[in-house]
Design a protein around this motif. Sequence first.
Motif, PDB file in Angstrom:
ATOM      1  N   SER A  67       0.973  -1.097  -0.030  1.00 13.03           N
ATOM      2  CA  SER A  67      -0.063  -0.056   0.135  1.00 13.03           C
ATOM      3  C   SER A  67       0.865   1.129   0.145  1.00 13.03           C
ATOM      4  O   SER A  67       2.221   1.228  -0.093  1.00 13.03           O
ATOM      5  CB  SER A  67      -0.923   0.008   1.178  1.00 13.03           C
ATOM      6  N   ALA A  68       0.343   2.478  -0.043  1.00 17.32           N
ATOM      7  CA  ALA A  68       1.347   3.734   0.143  1.00 17.32           C
ATOM      8  C   ALA A  68       1.740   3.612   1.157  1.00 17.32           C
ATOM      9  O   ALA A  68       2.699   4.437   1.620  1.00 17.32           O
ATOM     10  CB  ALA A  68       0.131   4.839  -0.086  1.00 17.32           C
TER      11      ALA A  68
ATOM     12  N   GLY B 154      -0.630   8.605   2.825  1.00 15.14           N
ATOM     13  CA  GLY B 154      -1.205   8.713   1.602  1.00 15.14           C
ATOM     14  C   GLY B 154      -2.413   7.899   1.537  1.00 15.14           C
ATOM     15  O   GLY B 154      -3.457   8.240   2.457  1.00 15.14           O
TER      16      GLY B 154
END
Length: 223
Positions: free
Chosen positions: A196-197, A220
């Motif tokens: 993921s971010a 994010g």
Amino acid sequence: IYEIGLDGSGLRQLTSGDYDDLDPIYLPDGHIMFSTTRCDTYVRCMPYTYAYVLARCDADGKNIYILSRGNEPDWLPALLHDGRVIYTRWEYNDRGQLFPQPLLQMNMDGTNQVDFYGGNSWFPTTINQARMIPGTRKVVASFSPGHGRPEHMGVVTVIDPATGPDDKQAAKSISRPGQYFRDPYAISEDCFLVASAQGILVMDGGGNTQLVYRTASGGGLQC
């Protein structure tokens, strides 16, 4: 395409030219398969965007030839347990505009290209980054929309092909509602690495996650 040793040594360039080559994987027979724009065609709904298809070359980058049978985009190849290759196709034939990206499979040499899952279904929109689950015939993939979310971010889903290529019951969501990830990688049927971010996380079969590597930004997308 470049190749480099795990210790950072031995960097060498394998392919070159006025094309984009991406998503390379090693094949058991010693060749390399990858996506490429060498087909010189365009994505149907984006006439100024090059389409990419699957190609194959020798281990040194020589003798490149196209494997894809059509001129629609094929990408994200990955090996299955028996040496076949699974990949995503942007399929425009006999499909709605918003539901065009199922999984297909083929032999390492490009023969016997057939459906793996989702070729005649209206959900999901896109099946991305499918990889086999060790010791099984199942794969894990990211189920995502074609538009409106960061690329390839979706619901982590396990697909069991035993019940047929269009059985809705063959796909089981792992990640929890409202949580989206990419690049799922199976350690086992109950343990996955996802991205993921935020960084890299480990996920169990119930969708529980633990962050194991944080990106420099550490933020994010909310996952």
